[in-house]
Design a protein around this motif. Structure first.
Motif, PDB file in Angstrom:
ATOM      1  N   HIS A 101      27.332  -8.836  69.457  1.00  0.00           N
ATOM      2  CA  HIS A 101      26.663  -9.664  70.462  1.00  0.00           C
ATOM      3  C   HIS A 101      25.986  -8.733  71.460  1.00  0.00           C
ATOM      4  N   GLY A 106      25.027  -9.186  74.393  1.00  0.00           N
ATOM      5  CA  GLY A 106      25.578  -9.274  75.743  1.00  0.00           C
ATOM      6  C   GLY A 106      26.806  -8.403  75.887  1.00  0.00           C
ATOM      7  N   LEU A 107      27.647  -8.435  74.889  1.00  0.00           N
ATOM      8  CA  LEU A 107      28.901  -7.689  74.973  1.00  0.00           C
ATOM      9  C   LEU A 107      28.719  -6.202  74.707  1.00  0.00           C
ATOM     10  N   PHE A 108      27.772  -5.845  73.835  1.00  0.00           N
ATOM     11  CA  PHE A 108      27.683  -4.449  73.395  1.00  0.00           C
ATOM     12  C   PHE A 108      26.385  -3.747  73.779  1.00  0.00           C
TER      13      PHE A 108
END
Lengths: 479, 479
Positions: free
Chosen positions: B233, B235-237
């Motif tokens: 994702h 956003g997360l990474f």
């Protein structure tokens, strides 16, 4: 014994029945992105509403209308607004959660039926779709209310609720619902709200509770390059014409470098450098680069320095290249010169960045870079969607209350985190209500929220419930 | 009256019956890439064989075995080998053609039923699938033989035939068939062949007949970059990890510039610069940049200079970026960091380039460029398929004979062209037989061979038949 201590004891004594209630919730296949399950989402809303009413909460189901999905016009599941307590001497806390879930099939790779909660006693895990995202956290609040009701205790604060059934499918209709309700003023369910608490994200790791005070925004773009009237054969036209893919790949290659630095002038520069105090916050987090590499499934951390890695996600913008629409994307070989290609990329935003101040920088840069190519193709930049970033004041009493609750239950100081992704409703509440919004995660980083074998650790459900209850007492006591 | 003149007159007098025979051939839906039409391809082979036998040709149907397609094991349509004449004092010409066609549905955008030949008298067009590719040219040869038979004339040369029914589907089995037949020596159908004539390509434009003496080869690659264990994702990474797409796009952007120059050291440099004589050949061709822009459907010619544009296709290698496997390629927005991406590109080759001498240059360059990125991802280069280029000696008597035939019938000097694509059987014949191979196109550049409303101009069919007949006399007379 203090009321808050009685509540904590009650939670321990009733843990099994709480887990049984979670199993009931998991059994309802409330998949909001699958038209075949829309009635299950609505049934889940009814189940949740019944639970709230039986616990003494006054509720209102807000009809959000219909939408078209998978070729069908479907009713949107209702937003459930609720209120418990009208004591003007108490603070009022608004709680958000969502009762829909991601799709799940056993054949996706689940070890067990995704819609039967499995209590893995050895590992202490509660496994099932929605266990951690977001049925577990919602039920945490029900557990807290039940404890007070059963023990004959007054709640330390007034509670307001906003539960939706479309979070996994774009939260359709929710923003309007929230804004409408706020506009009603003292006639609305959100009148007098002092702070908001959302439990719909995760700890940074598997060890340390977290409080989350920031989310990145996003601006999503497509660079569209066209030239030929139709796809061309590379044997017949190769080197005779300006190929859209050649232009597009050049432009895409100039957006971000291999260390993640954004090459669009002004984008990275817009973010103020971290203060020594802020750097220290990252240094103290319970985190190593091994954590990101384990989560990513490969030894590919951008740096060996954990502060650099954490700041990259939490306080820096990021630019990812997602793919190309219109080019050859299948297996095998096709000797095509695609006639019309769209390169998709997005920038995750942090304050003071917003889509509004980023779009002109992207446009100006890409237009200037395209001009340098001297191509006869046409290039347009399409802004597809976006949202602003959000950062809250961690020194607010709302965060202080949550911190003290975590310290009381877990005997640990929480990590203060910012998420790299977005939870759009956070910004909606912050802007519509003008109050402090707190993200108080219940689950751990490895819960697999959107993945197979989603779980919530039993201890996170039970201790997490205690944190939620204790947090309400700390809010009441906060100065 | 000379025999060749009688043949030309006969063709004019029998034009309508020749067109009627073409209509019969078009009616048989010999689509080789569609399992449902395999029996039609075989029926077309039988029809063609019957025609040949009735004209006095000795034939042999070669069983090429079976193959698996669309989940079914299917018989391959036979190769039809034929011989007419065994006079050791005459030259022997081997003729190749294919009796299968591309798929066609009226709903694709045809104005008429694709399998009913429409004689558009106003435009002078014969419209139908296979009219120009390649039933028209095959029937041109039948017309020539019929003329001789009906007129009681001896053929000026011995003829050998090789007709296949899988050209539009990879020519499966043909190479082995040709090589086997050559290996039989004097017992085989290809014994004593002096030259080859293939009529399966097109004029450079709509005005001037052409002789084609070159084809580009190809080397097709995938640059594969991996890192994360699964899609991540953004956003997360985003910015925490080395993203495979970022690396891949950088590498793809370094392969070719926007003017078509290949950036892999040694690739462009391998091709000797054109001689003044060669440049003159291009200058004299009946061609303008408007021709390529009309064909491409957009004003995107790489240069305003026709010589540059023609040389780009005919005597230069080209590098096209086809697309990316594994990245997001659909409409809309997906905030994915793809875990495993394969960038597809191919290089069209000209002598002295071969896949064997190009692959090491590609590998060395990409490995060196990837090393510069200092990425923790893994990169591998996959060579997917390829074939050598082909160039014939235009001063050979085979080309001279064809040139004189064109001058006699069309009163024009042909364009000497090289094609940008490949016709693999050309190289097979050239290498297996060691004789000169001539590509003698019958149709025009705008025939739409693989497209809707495929046509062969009536004049190209009739004058083209005359050219084929006259060519045989010129071969017989050539010194």
């Amino acid at each position: 014994m203090a009321a808050r201590t009685k509540v904590v004891e009650y939670v321990d004594q009733n843990a099994d029945s709480f887990i049984e209630r979670l199993a009931q919730a998991v059994r309802i296949q409330s998949i909001s992105s699958d038209a075949r399950h829309r009635q299950d989402v609505i049934a889940m809303g009814k189940w949740l509403n019944d639970q709230l009413v039986s616990l003494g909460v006054t509720t209102k189901l807000v009809d959000l209308g219909t939408h078209v999905m998978q070729g069908q016009t479907l009713p949107l599941p209702p937003a459930i607004l609720g209120k418990l307590g009208e004591d003007k001497k108490k603070r009022t806390v608004l709680i958000y959660g969502h009762y829909d879930v991601q799709p799940a099939l056993k054949s996706d790779g689940w070890n067990t039926d995704p819609f039967e909660l499995v209590v893995d006693k050895e590992g202490g895990k509660l496994i099932g779709r929605g266990a951690t995202d977001d049925k577990g956290p919602i039920l945490g609040w029900l557990n807290v209310i039940q404890a007070h009701k059963s023990l004959g205790l007054d709640m330390p604060v007034n509670l307001r609720f906003c539960f939706e059934g479309m979070e996994e499918n774009g939260s359709e209709g929710l923003d309007e619902c929230v804004v409408d309700e706020v506009r009603k003023g003292t006639d609305g369910y959100f009148s007098g709200v002092d702070c908001v608490c959302i439990s719909d994200n995760y700890w940074l790791n598997t060890r340390t509770p977290a409080l989350t005070y920031g989310l990145r925004g996003i601006a999503y773009f497509s660079i569209n390059v066209t030239g030929p009237g139709q796809d061309l054969h590379s044997g017949l036209f190769g080197r005779m014409v300006h190929e859209p893919m050649t232009d597009l790949i050049k432009l895409m290659s100039r957006l971000v470098d291999n260390n993640g630095n954004i090459l669009i002038p002004g984008v990275d520069e817009m973010v103020p450098p971290p203060t020594p105090e802020e750097i220290n916050l990252y240094r103290e987090m319970d985190y190593t680069t091994a954590d990101v590499e384990e989560a990513a499934g490969g030894p590919i951390a951008i740096s060996e320095d954990k502060v650099t890695v954490l700041m990259a996600r939490m306080r820096s913008p990021s630019l990812s290249l997602h793919g190309i629409e219109g080019a050859f994307s299948a297996a095998g070989c096709k000797t095509v010169i695609p006639s019309k290609v769209g390169g998709k990329f997005s920038i995750r935003l942090v304050p003071p960045q917003t889509p509004e101040n980023i779009i002109p920088l992207v446009n100006a840069y890409l237009e200037s870079e395209f001009a340098k190519l001297n191509s006869k193709n046409k290039m347009t930049i399409e802004y597809l969607h976006g949202g602003k970033p959000w950062v809250a004041d961690v020194k607010h009493w709302n965060f202080e209350a949550a911190k003290r609750a975590i310290e009381a239950i877990y005997k640990k100081t929480p990590d203060y985190t910012r998420e790299g992704g977005s939870i759009p409703v956070t910004l909606t509440f912050a802007e519509a209500l003008g109050v402090n919004v707190l993200l108080l995660p219940m689950g751990r980083a490895d819960d697999g929220a959107h993945s197979t074998n989603e779980k919530l650790d039993r201890s996170n459900f039970i201790e997490g419930t205690k944190v939620l209850g204790t947090y309400l007492y700390e809010v009441a006591a906060a100065v």
